[in-house]
Design an enzyme around this catalytic site. Structure first.
Site, PDB file in Angstrom:
ATOM      1  N   ASN A  13      44.349  97.008 -40.642  1.00 38.18           N
ATOM      2  CA  ASN A  13      43.855  98.347 -40.993  1.00 38.18           C
ATOM      3  C   ASN A  13      42.505  98.494 -40.298  1.00 38.18           C
ATOM      4  OD1 ASN A  13      42.956 100.716 -42.126  1.00 38.18           O
ATOM      5  ND2 ASN A  13      42.502  99.812 -44.141  1.00 38.18           N
ATOM      6  N   LYS A  15      40.628 101.019 -40.082  1.00 38.36           N
ATOM      7  CA  LYS A  15      39.715 101.965 -40.759  1.00 38.36           C
ATOM      8  C   LYS A  15      39.108 102.932 -39.729  1.00 38.36           C
ATOM      9  CE  LYS A  15      38.852  98.327 -44.063  1.00 38.36           C
ATOM     10  NZ  LYS A  15      38.278  98.044 -45.355  1.00 38.36           N
ATOM     11  N   HIS A 101      45.316 103.709 -49.931  1.00 34.90           N
ATOM     12  CA  HIS A 101      44.272 102.695 -49.762  1.00 34.90           C
ATOM     13  C   HIS A 101      43.125 102.980 -50.726  1.00 34.90           C
ATOM     14  CE1 HIS A 101      41.089 100.299 -47.950  1.00 34.90           C
ATOM     15  NE2 HIS A 101      42.057  99.582 -47.409  1.00 34.90           N
ATOM     16  N   GLU A 103      40.049 102.935 -50.407  1.00 36.48           N
ATOM     17  CA  GLU A 103      38.956 103.766 -49.867  1.00 36.48           C
ATOM     18  C   GLU A 103      39.340 105.251 -49.924  1.00 36.48           C
ATOM     19  OE1 GLU A 103      38.493 101.647 -46.174  1.00 36.48           O
ATOM     20  OE2 GLU A 103      37.738  99.937 -47.303  1.00 36.48           O
ATOM     21  N   GLU A 173      45.861  94.976 -53.206  1.00 36.02           N
ATOM     22  CA  GLU A 173      44.498  94.871 -52.692  1.00 36.02           C
ATOM     23  C   GLU A 173      43.488  95.041 -53.824  1.00 36.02           C
ATOM     24  OE1 GLU A 173      44.366  95.598 -48.194  1.00 36.02           O
ATOM     25  OE2 GLU A 173      43.906  97.476 -49.195  1.00 36.02           O
ATOM     26  N   GLY A 179      36.559  94.233 -48.022  1.00 37.79           N
ATOM     27  CA  GLY A 179      35.349  94.355 -47.220  1.00 37.79           C
ATOM     28  C   GLY A 179      34.133  93.685 -47.837  1.00 37.79           C
ATOM     29  N   SER A 219      39.697  90.802 -47.731  1.00 33.57           N
ATOM     30  CA  SER A 219      38.949  89.731 -47.061  1.00 33.57           C
ATOM     31  C   SER A 219      39.834  88.561 -46.630  1.00 33.57           C
ATOM     32  CB  SER A 219      37.791  89.255 -47.934  1.00 33.57           C
ATOM     33  OG  SER A 219      36.899  90.336 -48.186  1.00 33.57           O
TER      34      SER A 219
END
Ligand code: PEP
Length: 257
Positions: A13, A15, A101, A103, A173, A179, A219
Site C-alpha cells: 500500500n 499510500k 483502510h 486511514e 490491520e 505506520g 509494520s
C-alpha cells in the site's frame, strides 16, 4: 487447519507516495529485486495512488506484479467531485482495490456502511477487494478487539454472496500497528485472523472460511515477515512503509514462499 487451501497474497500500500515516473521506477526495482527468485508461492500486488495507475500498469505488464488502487467510490458515476469509480479503475487495468483502510476511516469519515457500499461496487466492476478491518489501541486495551473486528467484517460483507467471497481478501490491520513501527505479536495476529475466519465460517461455511485469504498488516517488514507469515491463519501481508523499498518488499515476498 490447512494453509494450502488458500492463496498467499503480499500487497503493498503505497499510500500518498510516488509520482508516476517514480512509480514506474519502483515497479522496475521490485521486478529486478524478485527476478531469478521463486515467486510462485504468493501473489504480488502493488496498490498505488490513482495518478500512478497508468504508469504502474504499463511498468508491470506481463510481470508477476498486479496493480491495485487504494480506494474507490460506490456510485457508478455522478456528482462526486474528487472521487473515482470502480468501473474507472477497471478500465485503467487495475485488478485489486483496498477498501476500508484505517486511514480512510480515521481521516475521511469512512464508515462500516460506506465500506460495504464500496465493496459491493468494486465486486460488481470485477475488481478484487482487499478489505481492511482492525481495532484501535483503546479498543484492544478495553478487551473488545474480537467484537470490533467481527462487527466490521460482518457489516462490510452485508449482501455479499458465497461466490463473491473468492474475490475478497481480508486484511487484519490493528490501527495501533500501522505506520508506528509497533507490530502485533505473531500470536496476536494469528488470533485475530482466526477470529475473522470464524466470522466468515458463521456467515458462509467452513469451506469458504478455509478458502479466504486473510492478511496481517501493521509494520510488517523484512525482519518480522517470516515469523508473521508462518502463522497458520496469516495468509499474507498488507505492507505500507516497507513496500516503498524494493529490496525490503522482495525480502517479504521471499518470506512468503
Ligand atoms: C498499511 O498502510 O496498510 C500498513 C500496514 O502500513 P505500515 O506497513 O507502514 O504499518
Amino acid at each position: 487447519m490447512n494453509k494450502t487451501t488458500r492463496r498467499t497474497v503480499i500487497a503493498g500500500n503505497w499510500k500518498m507516495n510516488k509520482t508516476p515516473s517514480e512509480a514506474e521506477q519502483l515497479i522496475g526495482e521490485i521486478l529486478t529485486a524478485v527476478s531469478g527468485k521463486s515467486t510462485s508461492g504468493c501473489e504480488i500486488v502493488a496498490c498505488v495512488p490513482y495518478v500512478d495507475i497508468d504508469a504502474a500498469v504499463k511498468a508491470a505488464a506481463g510481470s508477476v506484479v498486479k496493480i491495485g488502487a487504494e480506494n474507490c467510490h460506490w456510485a457508478k458515476s455522478g456528482a462526486f467531485t474528487g472521487e473515482i469509480s470502480a468501473d474507472m479503475l477497471k478500465a485503467c487495468g487495475v485488478e485489486y482495490v483496498i477498501i476500508g483502510h484505517s486511514e480512510r476511516r480515521q481521516y475521511f469519515g469512512e464508515t462500516d456502511v460506506t465500506v460495504n457500499q464500496r465493496v459491493k461496487a468494486a465486486l460488481e466492476a470485477g475488481l478484487k477487494v482487499i478489505l481492511c478491518v482492525g481495532e484501535l489501541l483503546e479498543q484492544r486495551e478495553q478487551g473488545i478487539t474480537s467484537e470490533i473486528v467481527s462487527l466490521q467484517t460482518k457489516i462490510a460483507l452485508m449482501g455479499i454472496n458465497e461466490n463473491q467471497m473468492s474475490d475478497i481478501i481480508i486484511a487484519y490491520e490493528p490501527v495501533w500497528a500501522i505506520g508506528t513501527g509497533k507490530t502485533a505479536t505473531c500470536e496476536q495476529a494469528d488470533e485475530v485472523c482466526g477470529i475473522i475466519r470464524n466470522v466468515i465460517a458463521s456467515l458462509y461455511s467452513d469451506k469458504v472460511a478455509q478458502a479466504t485469504t486473510i492478511q496481517y498488516g501493521g509494520s510488517m517488514n523484512a525482519k518480522n515477515a517470516k515469523e508473521l507469515l508462518s502463522m497458520v491463519n496469516v495468509d499474507g501481508g498488507l505492507i505500507g512503509g516497507a513496500s516503498l523499498k524494493a529490496e525490503d518488499f522482495a525480502v517479504i515476498i521471499e518470506a512468503a514462499q
